[in-house]
Motif scaffolding. Structure first.
Motif, PDB file in Angstrom:
ATOM      1  N   LEU A  91       5.032   9.621   2.378  1.00  0.00           N
ATOM      2  CA  LEU A  91       4.969   9.633   0.923  1.00  0.00           C
ATOM      3  C   LEU A  91       4.767   8.215   0.413  1.00  0.00           C
ATOM      4  CD1 LEU A  91       8.105  11.885   0.352  1.00  0.00           C
ATOM      5  CD2 LEU A  91       5.742  12.601   0.137  1.00  0.00           C
ATOM      6  N   ILE A  92       4.184   8.106  -0.773  1.00  0.00           N
ATOM      7  CA  ILE A  92       4.050   6.800  -1.423  1.00  0.00           C
ATOM      8  C   ILE A  92       4.605   6.929  -2.833  1.00  0.00           C
ATOM      9  CG2 ILE A  92       1.675   7.229  -2.179  1.00  0.00           C
ATOM     10  CD1 ILE A  92       1.204   4.161  -1.730  1.00  0.00           C
ATOM     11  N   ALA A  93       5.385   5.951  -3.236  1.00  0.00           N
ATOM     12  CA  ALA A  93       5.983   5.955  -4.565  1.00  0.00           C
ATOM     13  C   ALA A  93       4.912   5.737  -5.627  1.00  0.00           C
ATOM     14  CB  ALA A  93       7.045   4.865  -4.661  1.00  0.00           C
ATOM     15  N   LEU A  94       5.090   6.403  -6.760  1.00  0.00           N
ATOM     16  CA  LEU A  94       4.150   6.207  -7.863  1.00  0.00           C
ATOM     17  C   LEU A  94       4.173   4.754  -8.342  1.00  0.00           C
ATOM     18  CD1 LEU A  94       4.536   9.441 -10.029  1.00  0.00           C
ATOM     19  CD2 LEU A  94       2.702   8.844  -8.459  1.00  0.00           C
ATOM     20  N   SER A  95       5.314   4.095  -8.214  1.00  0.00           N
ATOM     21  CA  SER A  95       5.386   2.686  -8.617  1.00  0.00           C
ATOM     22  C   SER A  95       4.511   1.817  -7.711  1.00  0.00           C
ATOM     23  CB  SER A  95       6.830   2.191  -8.601  1.00  0.00           C
ATOM     24  OG  SER A  95       7.398   2.343  -7.318  1.00  0.00           O
ATOM     25  N   ALA A  96       4.423   2.162  -6.430  1.00  0.00           N
ATOM     26  CA  ALA A  96       3.541   1.418  -5.520  1.00  0.00           C
ATOM     27  C   ALA A  96       2.080   1.653  -5.897  1.00  0.00           C
ATOM     28  CB  ALA A  96       3.791   1.830  -4.077  1.00  0.00           C
ATOM     29  N   LEU A  97       1.739   2.895  -6.206  1.00  0.00           N
ATOM     30  CA  LEU A  97       0.372   3.196  -6.644  1.00  0.00           C
ATOM     31  C   LEU A  97       0.060   2.494  -7.964  1.00  0.00           C
ATOM     32  CD1 LEU A  97       0.047   7.000  -5.832  1.00  0.00           C
ATOM     33  CD2 LEU A  97      -1.056   5.085  -4.661  1.00  0.00           C
ATOM     34  N   ASP A  98       1.054   2.406  -8.844  1.00  0.00           N
ATOM     35  CA  ASP A  98       0.852   1.727 -10.120  1.00  0.00           C
ATOM     36  C   ASP A  98       0.533   0.250  -9.904  1.00  0.00           C
ATOM     37  OD1 ASP A  98       0.860   1.730 -13.024  1.00  0.00           O
ATOM     38  OD2 ASP A  98       2.695   0.540 -12.859  1.00  0.00           O
ATOM     39  N   THR A  99       1.203  -0.377  -8.954  1.00  0.00           N
ATOM     40  CA  THR A  99       0.921  -1.770  -8.629  1.00  0.00           C
ATOM     41  C   THR A  99      -0.515  -1.928  -8.139  1.00  0.00           C
ATOM     42  OG1 THR A  99       3.234  -2.133  -8.059  1.00  0.00           O
ATOM     43  CG2 THR A  99       1.645  -3.727  -7.197  1.00  0.00           C
ATOM     44  N   MET A 100      -0.968  -0.992  -7.323  1.00  0.00           N
ATOM     45  CA  MET A 100      -2.343  -1.030  -6.823  1.00  0.00           C
ATOM     46  C   MET A 100      -3.338  -0.870  -7.970  1.00  0.00           C
ATOM     47  SD  MET A 100      -1.819   1.281  -3.409  1.00  0.00           S
ATOM     48  CE  MET A 100      -3.388   0.926  -2.647  1.00  0.00           C
ATOM     49  N   VAL A 101      -3.056   0.042  -8.886  1.00  0.00           N
ATOM     50  CA  VAL A 101      -3.939   0.272 -10.030  1.00  0.00           C
ATOM     51  C   VAL A 101      -4.017  -0.992 -10.889  1.00  0.00           C
ATOM     52  CG1 VAL A 101      -4.143   1.539 -12.220  1.00  0.00           C
ATOM     53  CG2 VAL A 101      -3.668   2.776 -10.101  1.00  0.00           C
ATOM     54  N   GLN A 102      -2.866  -1.592 -11.159  1.00  0.00           N
ATOM     55  CA  GLN A 102      -2.831  -2.812 -11.971  1.00  0.00           C
ATOM     56  C   GLN A 102      -3.679  -3.918 -11.318  1.00  0.00           C
ATOM     57  OE1 GLN A 102      -0.938  -3.918 -14.811  1.00  0.00           O
ATOM     58  NE2 GLN A 102      -0.410  -1.807 -15.305  1.00  0.00           N
ATOM     59  N   ARG A 103      -3.513  -4.083 -10.009  1.00  0.00           N
ATOM     60  CA  ARG A 103      -4.274  -5.117  -9.286  1.00  0.00           C
ATOM     61  C   ARG A 103      -5.773  -4.854  -9.401  1.00  0.00           C
ATOM     62  NH1 ARG A 103      -2.418  -4.584  -4.023  1.00  0.00           N
ATOM     63  NH2 ARG A 103      -0.573  -5.713  -4.665  1.00  0.00           N
ATOM     64  N   SER A 104      -6.158  -3.602  -9.252  1.00  0.00           N
ATOM     65  CA  SER A 104      -7.574  -3.246  -9.313  1.00  0.00           C
ATOM     66  C   SER A 104      -8.155  -3.502 -10.703  1.00  0.00           C
ATOM     67  CB  SER A 104      -7.737  -1.770  -8.933  1.00  0.00           C
ATOM     68  OG  SER A 104      -9.058  -1.362  -9.087  1.00  0.00           O
ATOM     69  N   VAL A 105      -7.432  -3.127 -11.747  1.00  0.00           N
ATOM     70  CA  VAL A 105      -7.943  -3.286 -13.113  1.00  0.00           C
ATOM     71  C   VAL A 105      -8.011  -4.759 -13.493  1.00  0.00           C
ATOM     72  CG1 VAL A 105      -7.518  -2.777 -15.552  1.00  0.00           C
ATOM     73  CG2 VAL A 105      -7.156  -1.008 -13.832  1.00  0.00           C
ATOM     74  N   GLU A 150     -13.770   1.624  -9.745  1.00  0.00           N
ATOM     75  CA  GLU A 150     -13.006   0.734  -8.868  1.00  0.00           C
ATOM     76  C   GLU A 150     -11.573   1.208  -8.657  1.00  0.00           C
ATOM     77  OE1 GLU A 150     -13.467  -3.314 -10.131  1.00  0.00           O
ATOM     78  OE2 GLU A 150     -15.634  -3.292  -9.741  1.00  0.00           O
ATOM     79  N   VAL A 151     -10.940   1.707  -9.701  1.00  0.00           N
ATOM     80  CA  VAL A 151      -9.565   2.215  -9.551  1.00  0.00           C
ATOM     81  C   VAL A 151      -9.550   3.413  -8.608  1.00  0.00           C
ATOM     82  CG1 VAL A 151      -7.710   3.426 -10.776  1.00  0.00           C
ATOM     83  CG2 VAL A 151      -8.650   1.317 -11.714  1.00  0.00           C
ATOM     84  N   LYS A 152     -10.471   4.346  -8.835  1.00  0.00           N
ATOM     85  CA  LYS A 152     -10.516   5.538  -7.988  1.00  0.00           C
ATOM     86  C   LYS A 152     -10.791   5.165  -6.531  1.00  0.00           C
ATOM     87  CE  LYS A 152     -12.501  10.125  -7.688  1.00  0.00           C
ATOM     88  NZ  LYS A 152     -13.238  11.168  -8.367  1.00  0.00           N
ATOM     89  N   ASP A 153     -11.779   4.327  -6.296  1.00  0.00           N
ATOM     90  CA  ASP A 153     -12.117   3.920  -4.926  1.00  0.00           C
ATOM     91  C   ASP A 153     -10.979   3.148  -4.275  1.00  0.00           C
ATOM     92  OD1 ASP A 153     -14.573   5.113  -5.237  1.00  0.00           O
ATOM     93  OD2 ASP A 153     -15.659   3.226  -5.605  1.00  0.00           O
TER      94      ASP A 153
END
Length: 182
Positions: A91-105, A150-153
């Motif tokens: 599993l991956i925490a939504l907070s970890a995914l949020d960090t990835m999204v922020q970095r990408s944007v 970019e976020v999706k990829d």
């Protein structure tokens, strides 16, 4: 699904009321409460009618709480399944995914600021909701399309989690910095 505190309270009240109704019905059938029901006279029908309506409304609310949210995104979920192996689940925490999204944007030069929110979906994926402030003179259609791609990829490649959609709300387009003349 986790029920809210008031839904749990209603479920408990509903169970108690139904238990009391069952005891009363058995008492009427066996005789001890039959005389009590007759002492109410004509008002007994009204009291039982109101009682029935209240119990029915509580039961409908409890049913809605228990079954009504099945098709909605899983809002209270804190993680998303990446994959299941012979040894267990990953599993991956939504907070970890949020960090990835922020970095990408934030990697996009036209972005001044971003707020993000992720929602887990029924299909073990995520929806990404973004509020973005852009720099002045940004070409918004190009910048937003680039961010969506970019976020999706980025999330799908680096986390292995499907992104169902990326919604962008353009919150502001910054004004140019004033030029100081000294």
């Amino acid at each position: 699904m986790k029920m809210k505190w008031y839904d749990r309270l209603l479920a408990a009240l509903c169970a108690l009321v139904l238990l009391a109704a069952a005891v009363f019905a058995v008492g009427v059938a066996l005789g001890p409460f039959r005389s009590a029901l007759q002492s109410f006279g004509e008002a007994s029908g009204l009291v039982l009618g109101i009682f029935g309506v209240v119990v029915a409304l509580i039961a409908l609310r409890v049913l809605y709480a228990a079954l009504g949210h099945a098709a909605a995104p899983v809002q209270g979920q804190e993680s998303v399944l990446i994959k299941t192996t012979d040894n267990g689940s990953i599993l991956i925490a939504l907070s970890a995914l949020d960090t990835m999204v922020q970095r990408s944007v934030r990697a996009c030069a036209a972005v001044r600021d971003v707020e993000s929110r992720l929602l887990a979906t029924e299909q073990e994926g995520v929806r990404v909701l973004l509020r973005v402030s852009f720099a002045p003179d940004s070409v918004l259609p190009e910048a937003t399309a680039q961010i969506q791609r970019e976020v999706k990829d980025y999330v799908q490649t680096h986390a292995g989690v499907p992104v169902t959609d990326v919604q962008i709300f353009v919150e502001a387009v910054g004004s140019p910095q004033p030029v100081r003349v000294e």
